[in-house]
Scaffold this motif. Structure first.
Motif, PDB file in Angstrom:
ATOM      1  N   SER A 297      10.763  24.657 -13.579  1.00 10.97           N
ATOM      2  CA  SER A 297      11.668  25.179 -12.786  1.00 10.97           C
ATOM      3  C   SER A 297      12.586  24.156 -11.854  1.00 10.97           C
ATOM      4  CB  SER A 297      11.187  26.214 -11.719  1.00 10.97           C
ATOM      5  OG  SER A 297      12.138  26.823 -10.693  1.00 10.97           O
ATOM      6  N   ARG A 298      13.494  24.427 -11.540  1.00 11.02           N
ATOM      7  CA  ARG A 298      14.275  23.745 -10.219  1.00 11.02           C
ATOM      8  C   ARG A 298      13.356  24.027  -9.027  1.00 11.02           C
ATOM      9  NH1 ARG A 298      18.937  25.520  -8.385  1.00 11.02           N
ATOM     10  NH2 ARG A 298      18.853  27.437  -9.890  1.00 11.02           N
ATOM     11  N   LYS A 303      13.898  29.315  -5.859  1.00  7.29           N
ATOM     12  CA  LYS A 303      12.884  29.458  -6.757  1.00  7.29           C
ATOM     13  C   LYS A 303      11.681  30.069  -6.153  1.00  7.29           C
ATOM     14  CE  LYS A 303      15.594  28.743 -10.446  1.00  7.29           C
ATOM     15  NZ  LYS A 303      16.114  29.767 -11.397  1.00  7.29           N
ATOM     16  N   LEU A 325       6.077  22.198 -13.806  1.00  8.14           N
ATOM     17  CA  LEU A 325       7.084  20.823 -14.417  1.00  8.14           C
ATOM     18  C   LEU A 325       8.392  21.101 -13.564  1.00  8.14           C
ATOM     19  CD1 LEU A 325       8.497  18.742 -16.350  1.00  8.14           C
ATOM     20  CD2 LEU A 325       8.695  20.799 -17.901  1.00  8.14           C
ATOM     21  N   GLY A 326       8.964  20.301 -12.741  1.00  8.49           N
ATOM     22  CA  GLY A 326      10.278  20.588 -12.236  1.00  8.49           C
ATOM     23  C   GLY A 326      10.622  19.196 -11.349  1.00  8.49           C
ATOM     24  N   GLY A 352      10.324  15.814 -12.883  1.00  6.38           N
ATOM     25  CA  GLY A 352      11.096  15.533 -13.861  1.00  6.38           C
ATOM     26  C   GLY A 352      11.614  16.642 -14.773  1.00  6.38           C
ATOM     27  N   TYR A 353      12.544  16.307 -15.704  1.00  3.98           N
ATOM     28  CA  TYR A 353      13.141  17.349 -16.521  1.00  3.98           C
ATOM     29  C   TYR A 353      12.851  16.777 -18.026  1.00  3.98           C
ATOM     30  CZ  TYR A 353      16.219  20.546 -18.613  1.00  3.98           C
ATOM     31  OH  TYR A 353      16.651  21.746 -19.396  1.00  3.98           O
ATOM     32  N   ASP A 354      11.929  17.791 -18.698  1.00  3.50           N
ATOM     33  CA  ASP A 354      11.404  17.289 -20.070  1.00  3.50           C
ATOM     34  C   ASP A 354      11.289  18.571 -20.921  1.00  3.50           C
ATOM     35  OD1 ASP A 354       9.871  16.811 -22.170  1.00  3.50           O
ATOM     36  OD2 ASP A 354       8.436  15.403 -20.777  1.00  3.50           O
ATOM     37  N   LEU A 379      15.721  32.450 -17.229  1.00 11.33           N
ATOM     38  CA  LEU A 379      15.501  32.407 -18.623  1.00 11.33           C
ATOM     39  C   LEU A 379      13.789  32.171 -18.891  1.00 11.33           C
ATOM     40  CD1 LEU A 379      18.227  30.051 -19.845  1.00 11.33           C
ATOM     41  CD2 LEU A 379      17.934  32.467 -20.467  1.00 11.33           C
ATOM     42  N   TYR A 383      11.134  33.183 -22.249  1.00 13.59           N
ATOM     43  CA  TYR A 383      10.448  32.025 -22.869  1.00 13.59           C
ATOM     44  C   TYR A 383       8.969  32.901 -22.877  1.00 13.59           C
ATOM     45  CZ  TYR A 383      14.421  28.946 -22.210  1.00 13.59           C
ATOM     46  OH  TYR A 383      15.652  28.577 -22.033  1.00 13.59           O
TER      47      TYR A 383
HETATM   48  P1  ADP Z   1      18.319  28.166 -13.420  1.00 10.72           P
HETATM   49  O1  ADP Z   1      19.667  28.295 -14.214  1.00 10.72           O
HETATM   50  O2  ADP Z   1      18.724  29.015 -11.952  1.00 10.72           O
HETATM   51  O3  ADP Z   1      17.907  26.935 -13.122  1.00 10.72           O
HETATM   52  P2  ADP Z   1      17.021  29.691 -15.234  1.00 10.72           P
HETATM   53  O4  ADP Z   1      15.829  30.109 -15.603  1.00 10.72           O
HETATM   54  O5  ADP Z   1      18.138  30.715 -15.688  1.00 10.72           O
HETATM   55  O6  ADP Z   1      17.207  29.196 -14.004  1.00 10.72           O
HETATM   56  O7  ADP Z   1      17.405  28.506 -16.500  1.00 10.72           O
HETATM   57  C1  ADP Z   1      16.358  27.351 -16.190  1.00 10.72           C
HETATM   58  C2  ADP Z   1      16.630  26.744 -17.533  1.00 10.72           C
HETATM   59  O8  ADP Z   1      16.195  25.110 -17.213  1.00 10.72           O
HETATM   60  C3  ADP Z   1      15.358  27.064 -18.462  1.00 10.72           C
HETATM   61  O9  ADP Z   1      15.838  26.791 -19.693  1.00 10.72           O
HETATM   62  C4  ADP Z   1      14.080  26.066 -18.024  1.00 10.72           C
HETATM   63  O10 ADP Z   1      13.085  26.210 -19.050  1.00 10.72           O
HETATM   64  C5  ADP Z   1      14.908  24.808 -17.778  1.00 10.72           C
HETATM   65  N1  ADP Z   1      14.235  23.851 -16.875  1.00 10.72           N
HETATM   66  C6  ADP Z   1      14.206  24.056 -15.512  1.00 10.72           C
HETATM   67  N2  ADP Z   1      13.747  22.816 -14.918  1.00 10.72           N
HETATM   68  C7  ADP Z   1      12.982  22.133 -16.113  1.00 10.72           C
HETATM   69  C8  ADP Z   1      12.204  21.079 -16.126  1.00 10.72           C
HETATM   70  N3  ADP Z   1      11.810  20.244 -15.134  1.00 10.72           N
HETATM   71  N4  ADP Z   1      12.135  20.463 -17.636  1.00 10.72           N
HETATM   72  C9  ADP Z   1      12.554  21.254 -18.860  1.00 10.72           C
HETATM   73  N5  ADP Z   1      13.232  22.247 -18.523  1.00 10.72           N
HETATM   74  C10 ADP Z   1      13.433  22.880 -17.248  1.00 10.72           C
END
Ligand code: ADP
Length: 476
Positions: A297-298, A303, A325-326, A352-354, A379, A383
């Motif tokens: 997540s962000r 969140k 992870l975020g 991080g973003y991964d 989303l 998943y």
């Molecule tokens: P939002 O758009 O509000 O951030 P959503 O759940 O609609 O929330 O979509 C977030 C997307 O970004 C998802 O596909 C999620 O897996 C991805 N995501 C968020 N943070 C990360 C991260 N740190 N690394 C990989 N994917 C991420």
């Protein structure tokens, strides 16, 4: 498939060309999903600097003189499977930086930049382009909010407009002094139409003029009419409640597919998931007897990440584990690091973003936690369903619409897919984690819930059919 109608989708982002958020995924997924439901869709986006390389392979189909300080030209071509119109207006879009901001923050002329997109989209829809005339203009978020207004105030030419809200937090504010520059009628500047707290909002303009309003889940559609969620626009939306509906987003089931992971697994062969769990435990040094949960997540207030330090200590004491992870708010990043430091071998954090790691996390984990305060669609819970990684979610927005909470009734009926809790606070979240521990301890109920989750449809088919029916109803 017989063509039922044509749609011009007007947006600021579209996968695989330009993306800053989920809006891009939806705009990019809809054309092929809608094609299956008989609606031919073309997408209009700005030719940002990074996209101008495509123009040479496209055909010029529209010229617009005097487009807020320069010429605009529209090019058409089928690129990466999308029937794409690019609006090339170098004075507005040929810049270094993101779609909405540069090094110094938001572009000062965002009102004009996205009014230009909306203006050209509305004209193309009204007049048709090289013999292609849409039945519906589908506007996305504030960036296309003026498009329905231009149709309403300058003539619609038989075109119906639909505005989809992906995120109500961004409202396209513009100074009232721009009213005539933005080609909006002065007599419409009143609270029932364009006026918004003394100024203008492109989102409000779209909300009051579109033939239909959608948002990305049925529950969020209702929530948006309440002050706690509407962010100032709740009254505007409530006033049009008979023309508002929620249509869930789908996920790309080719990209999010347990059969395509390594090790692979499916609802019939879950042994691959056990292997993925063992690999994940080893990778993060988190080895627990109870449920292994993840958060992807962000890291923001929306969140509910601040709740984790309040509920996770009891959860790990009872045998659970957590991998986060975020990235995002520095204070929350620090809080996550501190949580991991306090619970070695039980909690791990990766800032991080991964994408690759995110796939491994969904493959190997038992549960995904989504304690959002609001969530238009979401989303990660989808998943989780697809990967048999049971979602533990706040019952808000799209989370409430996609997860069936385990209870004596839903377990007896064989329909539970996860756990929901309400409201988004530490007490309710903690109780949900207690339920998760109990469910995990009941091997039969757990296996049944996992199967139900993995069989729950999360692709685009249902959503595309809903959009198709909406469009058909409007043009009938
Ligand atoms: P939002 O758009 O509000 O951030 P959503 O759940 O609609 O929330 O979509 C977030 C997307 O970004 C998802 O596909 C999620 O897996 C991805 N995501 C968020 N943070 C990360 C991260 N740190 N690394 C990989 N994917 C991420």
């Amino acid at each position: 498939m017989q063509i039922r109608g044509r749609v011009l989708s007007v947006a600021s982002e579209c996968v695989p060309f330009i993306k800053t958020g989920g809006l891009a995924d939806v705009v990019g997924a809809l054309p092929s999903a809608l094609a299956g439901a008989g609606w031919e869709t073309r997408v209009l986006i700005p030719a940002y600097r990074a996209l101008r390389g495509h123009l040479a392979a496209m055909e010029e189909v529209w010229h617009e003189g005097a487009l807020f300080g320069g010429d605009g030209r529209v090019y058409f071509g089928r690129i990466d499977g999308v029937d794409l119109y690019l609006l090339d207006a170098p004075h507005l879009y040929d810049r270094d930086g993101g779609p909405y901001s540069g090094p110094g923050g938001d572009w000062w002329d965002n009102p004009q930049r996205f009014a230009a997109l909306s203006w050209v989209g509305a004209r193309m829809a009204r007049e048709g382009v090289s013999g292609w005339k849409p039945d519906v203009l589908h506007a996305h978020d504030w960036q296309a909010g003026f498009a329905p207004a231009y149709l309403a105030y300058h003539g619609a030419g038989g075109v119906k407009s639909v505005l989809t809200i992906h995120n109500i937090a961004f409202q396209g504010w513009a100074n009232v002094g721009l009213l005539s520059d933005l080609r909006l009628p002065r007599e419409q500047f009143h609270p029932g139409a364009l006026e918004y707290f003394g100024n203008l909002s492109s989102l409000k303009a779209g909300l009051v003029t579109a033939d239909w309003i959608t948002t990305v889940s049925p529950t969020y559609a209702e929530e948006l009419m309440r002050p706690a969620f509407g962010m100032g626009l709740e009254g505007v939306i409530a006033a049009r409640r008979d023309r508002v509906s929620g249509i869930l987003n789908g996920v790309d089931t080719a990209v999010w597919s347990p059969e395509a992971e390594e090790p692979a697994f499916s609802v019939k062969t879950l042994s691959g998931k056990a292997k993925a769990r063992a690999a994940l435990s080893a990778e993060f040094g988190v080895d627990v007897p109870g449920p292994l949960a993840i958060v992807v997540s962000r890291l923001t207030d929306q969140k509910g990440i601040d709740l984790l330090p309040l509920v996770i200590p009891d959860f790990v004491a009872a045998g659970g584990g957590l991998i986060v992870l975020g990235s995002g708010d520095p204070a929350l990043e620090g809080a996550m690091r501190a949580l991991a430091a306090r619970h070695p071998g039980r909690v791990a954090v990766r800032i991080g973003y991964d994408e690759g790691l995110s796939h491994r996390l969904f493959s190997g984990a038992d549960a995904v936690l989504v304690p959002s305060r609001f969530e238009p669609c979401g989303l990660t819970q989808m998943y989780g369903l697809r990967y048999g990684t049971l979602p533990v979610v706040a019952a808000t927005g799209g989370l409430a619409d996609t997860v069936i909470s385990a209870s004596p009734a839903t377990l007896a009926a064989g329909v539970a897919t996860g756990i929901t809790f309400y409201p988004t606070d530490a007490l309710a979240f903690g109780q949900a984690l207690s339920k998760l521990l109990a469910l995990h301890a009941d091997a039969k109920a757990w296996a049944q819930t996992q199967k139900n989750a993995m069989r729950h449809p999360v692709g685009w088919e249902t959503s595309a059919a809903a959009y198709a029916d909406l469009f058909a109803g409007l043009v009938r």
